[in-house]
Scaffold this motif. Structure first.
Motif, PDB file in Angstrom:
ATOM      1  N   ASP A 102       0.846  -1.199   0.000  1.00 15.46           N
ATOM      2  CA  ASP A 102       0.000   0.000   0.000  1.00 15.46           C
ATOM      3  C   ASP A 102       0.888   1.259   0.000  1.00 15.46           C
ATOM      4  OD1 ASP A 102       0.941   0.332   2.606  1.00 15.46           O
ATOM      5  OD2 ASP A 102      -0.949  -0.228   3.560  1.00 15.46           O
ATOM      6  N   MET A 103       0.268   2.419   0.135  1.00 22.54           N
ATOM      7  CA  MET A 103       1.022   3.670   0.086  1.00 22.54           C
ATOM      8  C   MET A 103       2.135   3.732   1.133  1.00 22.54           C
ATOM      9  SD  MET A 103      -0.335   7.561   0.604  1.00 22.54           S
ATOM     10  CE  MET A 103      -0.355   8.233  -1.042  1.00 22.54           C
ATOM     11  N   PHE A 104       1.875   3.129   2.297  1.00 25.15           N
ATOM     12  CA  PHE A 104       2.793   3.302   3.419  1.00 25.15           C
ATOM     13  C   PHE A 104       3.865   2.208   3.481  1.00 25.15           C
ATOM     14  CE2 PHE A 104      -1.548   4.781   4.896  1.00 25.15           C
ATOM     15  CZ  PHE A 104      -1.325   6.109   4.559  1.00 25.15           C
ATOM     16  N   SER A 105       3.890   1.324   2.515  1.00 22.69           N
ATOM     17  CA  SER A 105       4.839   0.204   2.529  1.00 22.69           C
ATOM     18  C   SER A 105       6.270   0.690   2.403  1.00 22.69           C
ATOM     19  CB  SER A 105       4.575  -0.740   1.350  1.00 22.69           C
ATOM     20  OG  SER A 105       3.359  -1.381   1.517  1.00 22.69           O
ATOM     21  N   LEU A 130      -4.528   8.918  -9.334  1.00 25.34           N
ATOM     22  CA  LEU A 130      -3.355   9.773  -9.162  1.00 25.34           C
ATOM     23  C   LEU A 130      -2.796   9.821  -7.740  1.00 25.34           C
ATOM     24  CD1 LEU A 130      -4.152  12.763 -11.572  1.00 25.34           C
ATOM     25  CD2 LEU A 130      -3.093  10.550 -12.054  1.00 25.34           C
ATOM     26  N   HIS A 131      -3.146   8.868  -6.888  1.00 19.77           N
ATOM     27  CA  HIS A 131      -2.423   8.814  -5.611  1.00 19.77           C
ATOM     28  C   HIS A 131      -0.954   8.504  -5.907  1.00 19.77           C
ATOM     29  CE1 HIS A 131      -6.011   8.193  -2.661  1.00 19.77           C
ATOM     30  NE2 HIS A 131      -5.567   9.436  -2.629  1.00 19.77           N
ATOM     31  N   GLU A 132      -0.077   9.127  -5.122  1.00 18.04           N
ATOM     32  CA  GLU A 132       1.348   9.130  -5.416  1.00 18.04           C
ATOM     33  C   GLU A 132       1.956   7.738  -5.589  1.00 18.04           C
ATOM     34  OE1 GLU A 132       3.908  10.067  -2.261  1.00 18.04           O
ATOM     35  OE2 GLU A 132       5.502  10.788  -3.565  1.00 18.04           O
ATOM     36  N   ASP A 133       1.514   6.800  -4.735  1.00 17.45           N
ATOM     37  CA  ASP A 133       2.116   5.458  -4.795  1.00 17.45           C
ATOM     38  C   ASP A 133       1.762   4.699  -6.069  1.00 17.45           C
ATOM     39  OD1 ASP A 133      -0.450   5.596  -3.486  1.00 17.45           O
ATOM     40  OD2 ASP A 133      -0.260   3.492  -2.899  1.00 17.45           O
ATOM     41  N   HIS A 134       0.895   5.278  -6.907  1.00 19.56           N
ATOM     42  CA  HIS A 134       0.538   4.630  -8.174  1.00 19.56           C
ATOM     43  C   HIS A 134       1.177   5.324  -9.379  1.00 19.56           C
ATOM     44  CE1 HIS A 134      -2.486   1.936  -6.354  1.00 19.56           C
ATOM     45  NE2 HIS A 134      -2.412   2.859  -5.411  1.00 19.56           N
ATOM     46  N   GLN A 167     -15.046   3.042  -6.634  1.00 15.61           N
ATOM     47  CA  GLN A 167     -15.384   3.938  -5.527  1.00 15.61           C
ATOM     48  C   GLN A 167     -14.220   3.940  -4.552  1.00 15.61           C
ATOM     49  OE1 GLN A 167     -19.181   2.512  -4.031  1.00 15.61           O
ATOM     50  NE2 GLN A 167     -19.732   2.012  -6.127  1.00 15.61           N
ATOM     51  N   HIS A 168     -13.302   4.870  -4.764  1.00 16.77           N
ATOM     52  CA  HIS A 168     -12.123   4.951  -3.896  1.00 16.77           C
ATOM     53  C   HIS A 168     -12.326   6.126  -2.935  1.00 16.77           C
ATOM     54  CE1 HIS A 168      -8.173   4.657  -2.417  1.00 16.77           C
ATOM     55  NE2 HIS A 168      -7.507   5.358  -3.314  1.00 16.77           N
ATOM     56  N   VAL A 169     -12.088   7.327  -3.422  1.00 16.60           N
ATOM     57  CA  VAL A 169     -12.306   8.530  -2.618  1.00 16.60           C
ATOM     58  C   VAL A 169     -13.360   9.356  -3.356  1.00 16.60           C
ATOM     59  CG1 VAL A 169     -11.233  10.625  -1.738  1.00 16.60           C
ATOM     60  CG2 VAL A 169      -9.919   8.488  -1.788  1.00 16.60           C
ATOM     61  N   PRO A 170     -14.440   9.775  -2.666  1.00 14.48           N
ATOM     62  CA  PRO A 170     -15.513  10.515  -3.349  1.00 14.48           C
ATOM     63  C   PRO A 170     -14.964  11.726  -4.114  1.00 14.48           C
ATOM     64  CG  PRO A 170     -16.164   9.971  -1.112  1.00 14.48           C
ATOM     65  CD  PRO A 170     -14.719   9.575  -1.238  1.00 14.48           C
ATOM     66  N   ALA A 211      -8.214  -2.184  -8.755  1.00 11.65           N
ATOM     67  CA  ALA A 211      -7.485  -0.952  -8.427  1.00 11.65           C
ATOM     68  C   ALA A 211      -7.795  -0.592  -6.971  1.00 11.65           C
ATOM     69  CB  ALA A 211      -7.816   0.176  -9.384  1.00 11.65           C
ATOM     70  N   ASP A 212      -7.533   0.632  -6.560  1.00 12.68           N
ATOM     71  CA  ASP A 212      -7.862   1.052  -5.196  1.00 12.68           C
ATOM     72  C   ASP A 212      -9.356   1.318  -5.147  1.00 12.68           C
ATOM     73  OD1 ASP A 212      -5.149   0.991  -4.854  1.00 12.68           O
ATOM     74  OD2 ASP A 212      -5.042   2.923  -3.836  1.00 12.68           O
ATOM     75  N   SER A 213     -10.037   0.640  -4.242  1.00  9.05           N
ATOM     76  CA  SER A 213     -11.490   0.721  -4.282  1.00  9.05           C
ATOM     77  C   SER A 213     -12.111   0.128  -3.027  1.00  9.05           C
ATOM     78  CB  SER A 213     -11.981  -0.088  -5.495  1.00  9.05           C
ATOM     79  OG  SER A 213     -13.379  -0.065  -5.581  1.00  9.05           O
ATOM     80  N   VAL A 268     -11.393   0.157  10.110  1.00  8.87           N
ATOM     81  CA  VAL A 268     -12.118   0.607   8.922  1.00  8.87           C
ATOM     82  C   VAL A 268     -11.311   1.706   8.233  1.00  8.87           C
ATOM     83  CG1 VAL A 268     -14.212   1.764   8.101  1.00  8.87           C
ATOM     84  CG2 VAL A 268     -14.360   0.040   9.923  1.00  8.87           C
ATOM     85  N   ILE A 269     -11.019   1.525   6.959  1.00 13.38           N
ATOM     86  CA  ILE A 269     -10.441   2.616   6.149  1.00 13.38           C
ATOM     87  C   ILE A 269     -11.466   2.870   5.051  1.00 13.38           C
ATOM     88  CG2 ILE A 269      -8.502   3.395   4.732  1.00 13.38           C
ATOM     89  CD1 ILE A 269      -6.701   1.451   6.184  1.00 13.38           C
ATOM     90  N   LYS A 270     -12.072   4.042   5.066  1.00 10.91           N
ATOM     91  CA  LYS A 270     -13.262   4.262   4.242  1.00 10.91           C
ATOM     92  C   LYS A 270     -12.984   4.233   2.737  1.00 10.91           C
ATOM     93  CE  LYS A 270     -14.799   7.948   6.514  1.00 10.91           C
ATOM     94  NZ  LYS A 270     -15.640   9.112   6.778  1.00 10.91           N
ATOM     95  N   SER A 271     -11.710   4.393   2.344  1.00  8.69           N
ATOM     96  CA  SER A 271     -11.386   4.426   0.912  1.00  8.69           C
ATOM     97  C   SER A 271     -10.930   3.062   0.397  1.00  8.69           C
ATOM     98  CB  SER A 271     -10.292   5.462   0.657  1.00  8.69           C
ATOM     99  OG  SER A 271      -9.164   5.209   1.483  1.00  8.69           O
ATOM    100  N   HIS A 272     -10.897   2.060   1.267  1.00 13.61           N
ATOM    101  CA  HIS A 272     -10.345   0.747   0.886  1.00 13.61           C
ATOM    102  C   HIS A 272     -11.251  -0.396   1.316  1.00 13.61           C
ATOM    103  CE1 HIS A 272      -6.533   2.125  -0.704  1.00 13.61           C
ATOM    104  NE2 HIS A 272      -6.423   2.962   0.316  1.00 13.61           N
ATOM    105  N   THR A 273     -10.874  -1.605   0.876  1.00 17.69           N
ATOM    106  CA  THR A 273     -11.654  -2.810   1.168  1.00 17.69           C
ATOM    107  C   THR A 273     -10.981  -3.601   2.286  1.00 17.69           C
ATOM    108  OG1 THR A 273     -12.334  -2.921  -1.148  1.00 17.69           O
ATOM    109  CG2 THR A 273     -12.527  -4.940   0.129  1.00 17.69           C
ATOM    110  N   MET A 327      -4.309  -7.968  -2.980  1.00 23.45           N
ATOM    111  CA  MET A 327      -3.142  -7.129  -3.288  1.00 23.45           C
ATOM    112  C   MET A 327      -3.292  -5.806  -2.518  1.00 23.45           C
ATOM    113  SD  MET A 327      -4.224  -5.877  -7.124  1.00 23.45           S
ATOM    114  CE  MET A 327      -5.704  -4.888  -7.351  1.00 23.45           C
ATOM    115  N   HIS A 328      -2.269  -4.948  -2.599  1.00 24.46           N
ATOM    116  CA  HIS A 328      -2.327  -3.615  -1.993  1.00 24.46           C
ATOM    117  C   HIS A 328      -2.612  -3.696  -0.494  1.00 24.46           C
ATOM    118  CE1 HIS A 328      -3.300   0.656  -1.453  1.00 24.46           C
ATOM    119  NE2 HIS A 328      -2.832   0.889  -2.654  1.00 24.46           N
ATOM    120  N   TYR A 329      -1.737  -4.417   0.208  1.00 21.13           N
ATOM    121  CA  TYR A 329      -1.910  -4.603   1.655  1.00 21.13           C
ATOM    122  C   TYR A 329      -0.716  -4.015   2.406  1.00 21.13           C
ATOM    123  CZ  TYR A 329       0.786  -8.618   0.016  1.00 21.13           C
ATOM    124  OH  TYR A 329       1.707  -9.415  -0.616  1.00 21.13           O
TER     125      TYR A 329
END
Ligand SMILES: O=c1ccn([C@@H]2O[C@@H]3COP(=O)(O)O[C@H]3[C@H]2O)c(=O)[nH]1
Length: 248
Positions: free
Chosen positions: A10-13, A60-64, A141-144, A161-163, A190-195, A214-216
């Motif tokens: 994920d972004m913080f990896s 367009l999140h930076e980690d992508h 549906q990632h970030v509104p 993708a991120d969703s 709970v992370i509202k932008s992720h599954t 993926m994306h963990y």
């Protein structure tokens, strides 16, 4: 079709590469997203970065996207052709706004995005074709308010993708594909932008059995931890540089 994960973090990896997937089929390929960690992953995998010709950008999140400047320059300076960039039409200008401070001015004069990439702008739900495979895009549906797209490549794969989970879409796609690559944050919160894993466990058993996570986060960078998870669940986690062969 051979699928190889160039990163699953994920972004913080910091212990694994950021999430990106390479699909090789016929005599071509597609990379989904292009984080900077792809350079190392491609080297480890043995795929020269000058041979990357097709990239799909989900959002367009930076980690992508933080390898898109590097790939553009590398293709121009070391390679001999511009990569194609498949991207939602509403993301083209925002992406150039991110890239332009480092790419607009060059020793050979001013440049624009199309000097580095052959841009293929896609409308909502747009499709594109490569090597006889049709890739259908869909909004996730990632970030509104933020444009984010997944990919469906029948009869091969669904890529979330991120969703957050779009259960109806996933269940519908499951009948048409061999594997579902779905993001899953794997945190016990709970992370509202992720599954979450709990979300995915609501899917029917026959869908879960095709679902690859993926994306963990970095706790699961450990291969033994993933192996244990995979023994205990009917959905499974993929690791960086792990491959899948998908039949036609
Ligand atoms: O509305 C938002 C926007 C962002 N975030 C966090 O920021 C991270 C950005 O990268 P990511 O998409 O891999 O993961 C995201 C989340 O962890 C969030 O929780 N809610």
């Amino acid at each position: 079709m051979k699928i190889t994960f160039l990163g699953t973090g994920d972004m913080f990896s910091v212990e694994q590469h950021h999430n990106s997937m390479l699909a090789e089929f016929g005599d071509t390929h597609l990379v989904i997203d292009f984080p900077e960690s792809n350079a190392k992953a491609l080297k480890e995998y043995g795929f020269p970065m000058t041979d990357i010709h097709n990239v799909f950008i989900t959002h367009l999140h930076e980690d992508h996207i933080n390898g898109v400047q590097m790939l553009g320059y590398y293709a121009q300076i070391v390679g001999d052709r511009k990569p194609q960039l498949f991207i939602h039409e509403e993301l083209v200008d925002p992406l150039w706004n991110i890239l332009s401070p480092g790419m607009r001015y060059t020793t050979d004069g001013e440049r624009t995005m199309s000097d580095y990439y052959d841009i293929v702008p896609l409308p909502d739900g747009g499709t594109f074709e490569l090597g006889g495979v049709t890739f259908e895009t869909f909004r996730t549906q990632h970030v509104p308010g933020m444009v984010s797209n997944g990919l469906l490549a029948k009869p091969y794969f669904y890529y979330s993708a991120d969703s957050t989970l779009d259960q109806e879409r996933v269940q519908q796609a499951a009948a048409d594909v061999q594997l579902i690559f779905h993001e899953c944050h794997m945190h016990d919160l709970v992370i509202k932008s992720h599954t979450s894993l709990q979300d995915l466990q609501q899917l029917p058993a026959e869908v879960r059995q095709k679902t690859v996570l993926m994306h963990y986060h970095d706790e699961y960078a450990d291969a033994d931890k993933r192996a244990q998870f995979n023994r205990e669940h009917d959905l499974r986690m993929v690791g960086t540089l792990e491959s899948f062969e998908l039949a036609v």
